[in-house]
Design an enzyme around this catalytic site. Structure first.
Site, PDB file in Angstrom:
ATOM      1  CE  LYS A  35      -1.700   1.571   3.951  1.00  0.00           C
ATOM      2  NZ  LYS A  35      -1.462   2.955   4.404  1.00  0.00           N
ATOM      3  CG  ASN A  36       2.295   2.598   3.452  1.00  0.00           C
ATOM      4  OD1 ASN A  36       1.067   3.176   3.186  1.00  0.00           O
ATOM      5  ND2 ASN A  36       2.480   2.404   4.791  1.00  0.00           N
ATOM      6  NE  ARG A 105       0.989  12.235   6.800  1.00  0.00           N
ATOM      7  CZ  ARG A 105       1.196  13.358   7.262  1.00  0.00           C
ATOM      8  NH1 ARG A 105       0.175  13.991   7.956  1.00  0.00           N
ATOM      9  NH2 ARG A 105       2.321  13.838   7.264  1.00  0.00           N
ATOM     10  CB  CYS A 129      -4.553   6.006  10.730  1.00  0.00           C
ATOM     11  SG  CYS A 129      -5.175   4.518   9.897  1.00  0.00           S
ATOM     12  NE  ARG A 134      -0.194  10.335  10.272  1.00  0.00           N
ATOM     13  CZ  ARG A 134      -0.868   9.166   9.166  1.00  0.00           C
ATOM     14  NH1 ARG A 134      -1.672   8.801   9.286  1.00  0.00           N
ATOM     15  NH2 ARG A 134       0.223   8.581   8.683  1.00  0.00           N
ATOM     16  CB  ILE A 136       2.200  18.652   6.243  1.00  0.00           C
ATOM     17  CG1 ILE A 136       1.212  19.829   6.310  1.00  0.00           C
ATOM     18  CG2 ILE A 136       1.219  17.390   6.158  1.00  0.00           C
ATOM     19  CD1 ILE A 136       0.251  20.186   5.188  1.00  0.00           C
ATOM     20  CG  LEU A 138       9.194  17.632   8.901  1.00  0.00           C
ATOM     21  CD1 LEU A 138       9.800  15.981   9.316  1.00  0.00           C
ATOM     22  CD2 LEU A 138      10.574  18.648   9.207  1.00  0.00           C
ATOM     23  CG  ASP A 318       3.025   1.324   9.394  1.00  0.00           C
ATOM     24  OD1 ASP A 318       3.332   1.806   8.218  1.00  0.00           O
ATOM     25  OD2 ASP A 318       2.695   2.155  10.420  1.00  0.00           O
ATOM     26  NE  ARG A 410      -7.266   4.768   5.432  1.00  0.00           N
ATOM     27  CZ  ARG A 410      -6.858   5.783   6.028  1.00  0.00           C
ATOM     28  NH1 ARG A 410      -7.460   6.138   6.972  1.00  0.00           N
ATOM     29  NH2 ARG A 410      -5.879   6.542   5.387  1.00  0.00           N
TER      30      ARG A 410
END
Ligand code: EPZ
Length: 436
Positions: A35-36, A105, A129, A134, A136, A138, A318, A410
């Site tokens: 997925k990632n 995300r 999630c 989380r 952003i 950066l 994860d 997901r």
């Protein structure tokens, strides 16, 4: 029949898993593509004015959402069987509205490609999630360092790439998403961009493999700085993403918990070194045979002792929730320290309903293993927390219902079918949540 997103797959609100625990797992299943890896690769297609064929793509709901985003921008994304065909030649928009952006995300991964292609972008804040703030910052700091003007207003990021210039970026934290976003933005800027302090997760290398297959030139990472030779025209390609190391780890842990013997095809221990090391301490045996991992366990393993999550190649965050589920049915005490996300322990409250002897505070979880846990009606708090509840349900006495499993969909494709193929008693149902 071509499938247009938002119509082909409909997730009913009341869907849930119904699990009867106690079966050992036995048999063979094939792990899906990561997925990632797929999510940034789909975003990267925005920069490619040609057709791209992604082979063996599981219909994770996050993948479907990213395809919706491409279609919203004017591109095309169609499944033909298990392959996904993307063609972004028709992209003529540069704005992603909140209702699309806030559901995943990975919507933030489109900021760099849209800015690189359209020279301006308007993207609503991402979702994903609920495991922490989380931020952003950066992502935006790096984009500014490459010369973009970035303004955050009314829940949107407005970026103007009038004088984007190749250069050097230093990431003060090896953020996976920021590394991917900046790599993709740099592709559109003529000249050499260097990214210092980038993430080293295997999915970064997979994105680089995809970019280079499309005529780009990106190298580095894995302890070195990343070099992007930007300004090259990218062409289409046929590409299969790497196996999903988190799905693989989840099924290794499931087998350790339930007992049995399982073969995971299309799986590699090479990207699961940290988990393999921890499992050495349990009685679970894990062996790589070609492209298959064999897992053997008598169930109720000794405790793995402790894990502390870290960036790659450290222990993956994860898999933290799934290891917490394992700890609860192991011999002895286990310590789990979550360092990456400040709110990644919502599964603990749900596991307590199943009889877990567990305490969690400020990212530190202590679990005393028990020989009996019990089915309950629980709710999936997030993707990996939901997976942890599935694993616990497979081991519990009696039945467990898990709702809010859209979050599990997901990142796990047909999880109930795979587990049933291994002998797990799990069904996807509209569930009645009554016990009296
Ligand atoms: C990616 O998220 C993954 N998601 C996550 O997987 C994974 O847990 C995470 O990397 C870490 O490995 C996707 O790839 C779609 P980060 P991402 O930026 O990119 C802080 C799953 O279960 N940070 O590396 O969001 C952040 O708050 C999901 O599959 C900033 O401070 O992760 C966190 O503490 C969950 N500022 C840490 O860095 C920023 O601008 C790691 O975040 C960005 C991040």
């Amino acid at each position: 029949m071509p499938s247009h997103f938002g119509k082909e797959i409909i997730y009913k609100d009341m869907e849930g898993f119904f699990i009867v625990g106690g079966n050992k797992l036995k048999g063979e299943v094939r792990m899906d593509s990561a997925k990632n890896s797929l999510l940034p690769i789909i975003a990267c297609c925005i920069l490619i004015e040609d057709e791209v064929e992604l082979v063996n793509v599981p219909k994770y709901s996050d993948v479907l959402t990213m395809c919706e985003i491409l279609c919203h921008l004017g591109g095309k994304a169609e499944f033909k069987g298990d392959n996904l065909y993307i063609d972004c030649r028709g992209i003529d928009k540069n704005c992603i509205p909140n209702e699309l952006s806030s559901s995943v995300r990975s919507s933030i991964f489109t900021l760099g490609p849209i800015l690189g292609r359209m020279k301006s972008a308007k993207v609503a804040y991402p979702g994903g999630c609920d495991i922490g703030l989380r931020p952003i910052d950066l992502h935006l700091k790096g984009i500014r360092e490459l010369g973009a003007k970035v303004v955050e207003k009314n829940g949107y990021i407005y970026a103007n790439g009038g004088n984007l210039t190749a250069g050097e970026i230093v990431l003060t934290f090896p953020s996976v998403g920021a590394t991917e976003n900046l790599m993709m933005l740099a592709l559109s800027i003529p000249g050499q961009t260097r990214i210092y302090g980038g993430a080293q997760e295997p999915e970064i290398g997979d994105l680089q493999r995809f970019i280079n297959a499309c005529g780009g030139s990106v190298s580095g990472g894995r302890g070195n700085f990343i070099v992007v030779d930007g300004g090259r025209k990218l062409h289409g390609a046929s590409f299969e993403a790497m196996p999903d190391r988190i799905e693989t780890g989840t099924y290794i842990i499931a087998t350790a918990m339930c007992g049995g013997e399982v073969a995971l095809k299309n799986a590699s221990l090479e990207t699961n070194g940290a988990l393999a090391m921890k499992m050495l301490k349990t009685s679970c045996k894990i062996e790589q045979k070609g492209d298959t991992i064999i897992v053997q366990s008598s169930g109720r393993p000794e405790s793995f002792g402790e894990i502390e999550t870290a960036v790659y190649p450290g222990f993956p965050t994860d898999l933290q929730a799934q290891m917490t589920a394992l700890a609860g049915v192991s011999e002895g005490y286990s310590l789990i320290i979550e360092n990456l996300f400040e709110a990644r322990s919502k599964h603990v409250g749900e596991l307590m309903k199943m009889g877990y002897d567990i305490r969690a505070k400020n990212g530190i979880t202590i679990v005393k293993g028990r020989d009996r846990i019990f089915g309950a009606d629980v709710t999936s708090p997030d993707l990996r927390g939901g997976a942890a509840l599935v694993l616990a349900g497979l081991c519990a006495e009696g039945y467990t219902t898990i709702d809010n499993i859209k979050l599990v969909d997901r990142g796990y494709y047909k999880m109930e079918e795979k587990l049933r193929a291994l002998g797990g008693d799990i069904k996807r149902l509209e569930i009645e949540k009554r016990r009296c």
